[in-house]
Design an enzyme around this catalytic site. Structure first.
Site, PDB file in Angstrom:
ATOM      1  N   ASP A   1       0.860  -1.175   0.000  1.00  0.00           N
ATOM      2  CA  ASP A   1       0.000   0.000   0.000  1.00  0.00           C
ATOM      3  C   ASP A   1       0.908   1.242   0.000  1.00  0.00           C
ATOM      4  O   ASP A   1       2.129   1.155   0.145  1.00  0.00           O
ATOM      5  CB  ASP A   1      -0.987  -0.004   1.173  1.00  0.00           C
TER       6      ASP A   1
HETATM    7  C1  BGC Z   1      -5.033   3.276   0.224  1.00  0.00           C
HETATM    8  C2  BGC Z   1      -5.332   2.234  -0.826  1.00  0.00           C
HETATM    9  C3  BGC Z   1      -5.199   2.819  -2.203  1.00  0.00           C
HETATM   10  C4  BGC Z   1      -3.829   3.442  -2.362  1.00  0.00           C
HETATM   11  C5  BGC Z   1      -3.574   4.014  -3.731  1.00  0.00           C
HETATM   12  C6  BGC Z   1      -3.753   4.040  -0.064  1.00  0.00           C
HETATM   13  O1  BGC Z   1      -3.589   5.125   0.784  1.00  0.00           O
HETATM   14  O2  BGC Z   1      -4.951   2.658   1.491  1.00  0.00           O
HETATM   15  O3  BGC Z   1      -6.602   1.695  -0.613  1.00  0.00           O
HETATM   16  O4  BGC Z   1      -5.438   1.839  -3.156  1.00  0.00           O
HETATM   17  O5  BGC Z   1      -3.684   4.458  -1.402  1.00  0.00           O
HETATM   18  O6  BGC Z   1      -4.313   5.141  -3.966  1.00  0.00           O
END
Ligand code: BGC
Length: 736
Positions: free
Chosen positions: A281
């Site tokens: 993530d």
């Molecule tokens: C979130 C994810 C997301 C990623 C990309 C993160 O902060 O937890 O769910 O897919 O950002 O945008």
């Protein structure tokens, strides 16, 4: 740049049959490592620093070369932009390796569907799948290759803002949705069908169990809890063929998921056999330092690559340190080759070596996105996602009465919910527009805001009181600002902001009938609304067609059929409160229960205000003749559970008949109820239908203390009813 011309020639011809292992052999170690970084769009538009990575690229170990050799982009959409970025990239990349465009397309692209928690309440897998298919089609034609969805984290704590992204608290239902979304996004022929995108299930694992409902917080669950409740939906997505997995921010048994070899290497890769791309993530590799399992970026990179993380999103630990880790032999280059191969394989599967622009097409994009057909589907799903929580006869509205529409959501277009960055609020149908369209020009609709989400002016109050006084009935459009849920949108007090409760009190004091329509991203503590409103419709964030869907329900053109998939707590003090909980040795209400020494609160009930599975309709449904085909079942004999449902109301409606089971003599304690099946039945007034469920021994299996997935011989109870509170118990025995 000496190979520039060769590259152009290479690109001109299709590379459908490219030998990926051969390609990897031609790549330098730095080129390979660069495939493993994912950067946000500004890096490809000439910016020197962006997002979480601030400051000059060089100081982060990111050079122009890194960007030219990088493997994927975060958050890129729009056909022409994608084409431009891909074209420039290919001219800068000596191997002509195309970029993968990844983005969060969660509940729609331009046509925004209800938020996932709302979709959950539809109990409609076909529409859920269709919503993902439409999102995929719009995204694909706009140049997206991979979506970071579905989010399948099981949720029990409405303080956590991200419950809005989940389908709820039940592992069985979440698994069905996980499959439906993956089918919708990817279809059955990802390689051949250009209207599809690859899916990335997230956030692995158990992100939804953050202590205290505070985002990014510690998760510490037993292996049994993980396997029984939290893991099934991720597994279901993978069984459906989901191409990618994203790590979660939280710890799992003391180790942050992104550096957790037991979770990623042993469980995900070895036990489940997942061989697709695992992406961290946002910033989660570097966060291993803050978590305290890595002293520096180099150790963070080491732990993440060893755990099996292929792509590092938005930090540069890999590009800055993997080559020295290979030189010092702490990391075997084979690990890097494996990660690169997985990335190249997905690019190849998506056809990018053949056509790096894939479905990106500005002309078709203009025709496909937000077309009428897609909006119709969004409206249908929005209608089916709203849940009628209370109705003392105020609904449906009669168009003959003088209606006042009051509240911060009367004119507000903040109805798309979190993760709708590609959608357009301006194009969304507001409550006012939806009600006016329904009523026609001749009808009078009094509209006033009354207050904002969190504050009011005297003028707003006066305007609202005047509108309410002049009306026969008041529709109050209330809710949370969409930033009050979603990522980092946690709240400790889950009531509506006080000013809105004051608005209800003031309007109610006028002696008017009040219908509350709620726009919010979590189960709320409804104190201050539940007592005062004559009817409550939970609309969640319904998406682009919000106002038209809600108006159809309010006026009875459509009959509410949504059912909660997450309990509404009596108050935040009970949280987490969920239906599939264990009993205690001292339950309330047991025959020998004492007055004091039982498991209870002194000041509030144990039960949630509204249970899982609950939802009203304009029809009434009577249950009768519940029976079992036998009092015993075996491993080979199925058991049939039948129940008759009659629509005793005066309009046609849809009932969601739910089958629950309880194991009374488990090897370990078992939930007081577990959803095993459900059926949606549409009945005309006076019509009956007999629903038959088939229960097999497999459905009674669960994870024992040694993690064996088995059933227990002995006593069980089945319940067939309208929600998880149903008490019509049908006892049976499993003979083994
Ligand atoms: C979130 C994810 C997301 C990623 C990309 C993160 O902060 O937890 O769910 O897919 O950002 O945008």
């Amino acid at each position: 740049m000496s190979n520039h011309n060769t590259t152009q020639t290479q690109q001109a011809q299709s590379r459908k049959d490219i030998d990926l292992n051969g390609l990897i052999k031609q790549m330098t170690l730095d080129e390979k490592i660069a495939q493993l970084i994912q950067l946000a769009v500004p890096f490809y538009e000439g910016a020197v620093g962006a997002g979480q990575i601030t400051g000059p690229m060089e100081s982060l170990g990111i050079t122009e070369e890194t960007v030219h050799n990088s493997g994927s982009v975060l958050g890129m959409a729009g056909a022409q932009d994608v084409i431009n970025v891909q074209r420039t990239h290919l001219s800068n990349n000596r191997h002509g390796i195309p970029l993968l465009m990844m983005a969060d397309i969660v509940h729609g692209f331009k046509t925004i569907f209800p938020v996932p928690l709302a979709i959950g309440c539809s109990w409609d897998m076909e529409l859920a799948e269709l919503s993902a298919a439409i999102a995929a089609k719009e995204a694909a034609v706009s140049g997206v290759h991979v979506t970071y969805a579905p989010m399948v984290d099981l949720v029990r704590d409405p303080r956590w803002g991200r419950v809005v992204e989940s389908t709820g608290e039940d592992p069985y239902l979440n698994s069905l949705y996980a499959r439906a979304f993956v089918r919708g996004f990817q279809g059955s022929d990802l390689a051949g069908d250009m209207d599809k995108v690859a899916a990335c299930v997230k956030h692995f694992a158990a992100y939804g169990a953050a202590e205290g409902g505070r985002d990014y917080n510690t998760v510490d669950l037993s292996d049994r809890q993980m396997r029984e409740f939290y893991l099934p939906a991720y597994k279901a997505a993978l069984d459906e063929g989901c191409e990618m997995v994203m790590t979660s921010f939280n710890t799992v048994d003391g180790v942050p998921a992104t550096g957790n070899s037991k979770l990623m290497r042993k469980l995900l890769r070895e036990e489940w056999g997942f061989d697709g791309i695992l992406i961290s993530d946002w910033g989660a590799v570097k966060e291993l330092i803050a978590h305290g399992i890595a002293a520096d970026e180099s150790e963070a990179a080491l732990k993440a690559i060893k755990a099996g993380v292929d792509i590092e999103m938005m930090t540069s630990c890999y590009v800055s340190h993997l080559s020295e880790l290979v030189a010092s032999k702490e990391v075997n280059e084979e690990l890097i080759d494996e990660a690169v191969l997985r990335i190249l394989k997905l690019k190849h599967k998506l056809g990018l070596f053949d056509n790096p622009y894939r479905a990106a097409d500005p002309k078709r994009e203009a025709e496909v996105v937000f077309c009428d057909e897609h909006r119709d589907s969004a409206r249908e799903l929005a209608v089916k996602s709203c849940v009628l929580l209370k109705n003392d006869g105020a609904l449906p509205l009669s168009a003959d009465r003088k209606i006042a529409l009051i509240g911060p959501f009367a004119k507000n277009s903040d109805v798309l919910g979190p993760w709708s960055w590609t959608g357009s609020k301006d194009a969304a149908v507001t409550m006012e527009a939806g009600m006016r369209n329904r009523l026609g020009d001749a009808a009078e609709l009094l509209v006033a805001e009354g207050c904002g989400i969190e504050s009011a002016t005297e003028e707003q109050w006066q305007e609202a009181l005047a509108a309410a006084t002049a009306a026969d009935i008041v529709v109050l459009a209330l809710g949370e600002h969409s930033d009050m849920s979603g990522e980092a949108g946690c709240r400790a007090d889950i009531r509506l902001p006080g000013i809105q409760l004051e608005l209800i009190r003031k309007i109610k004091a006028l002696g008017k009938q009040v219908v509350a329509v709620l726009f919010n991203g979590r189960p709320l503590d409804l104190h201050g609304i539940y007592e005062d409103a004559d009817a409550i419709l939970e609309a969640w964030y319904p998406g682009s067609e919000a106002g038209s869907a809600v108006a159809a329900l309010l006026f009875g053109d459509a009959n509410p059929s949504g059912r909660l998939t997450m309990s509404f707590p009596y108050s935040v003090g009970q949280v987490p409160v969920y239906y599939n909980a264990y009993n205690t040795g001292r339950p309330q209400g047991a025959p020998d229960a004492q007055v004091r020494y039982v498991s209870q609160y002194l000041d509030i009930p144990n039960e949630p205000l509204l249970p899982f599975g609950f939802g009203l309709s304009y029809s009434e449904f009577a249950y009768s003749e519940a029976s079992l085909s036998s009092e015993t079942m075996t491993e080979s004999d199925q058991l049939k559970v039948t129940v008759k449902i009659t629509n005793t109301g005066s309009v046609a409606g849809v009932e969601t008949v739910q089958l629950y089971v309880r194991d009374l003599s488990g090897e370990v304690v078992r939930p007081v109820k577990e959803l095993k099946d459900f059926r949606k039945v549409e009945l005309q007034p006076g019509e009956s239908s007999v629903v038959e469920f088939v229960l097999t021994e497999q459905q009674l299996r669960y994870y024992h203390s040694d993690l064996a997935h088995e059933s227990d011989a002995g006593a069980f109870v089945a319940f067939a009813g309208p929600n998880s509170k149903t008490n019509a118990a049908l006892p049976f025995k499993l003979i083994k």
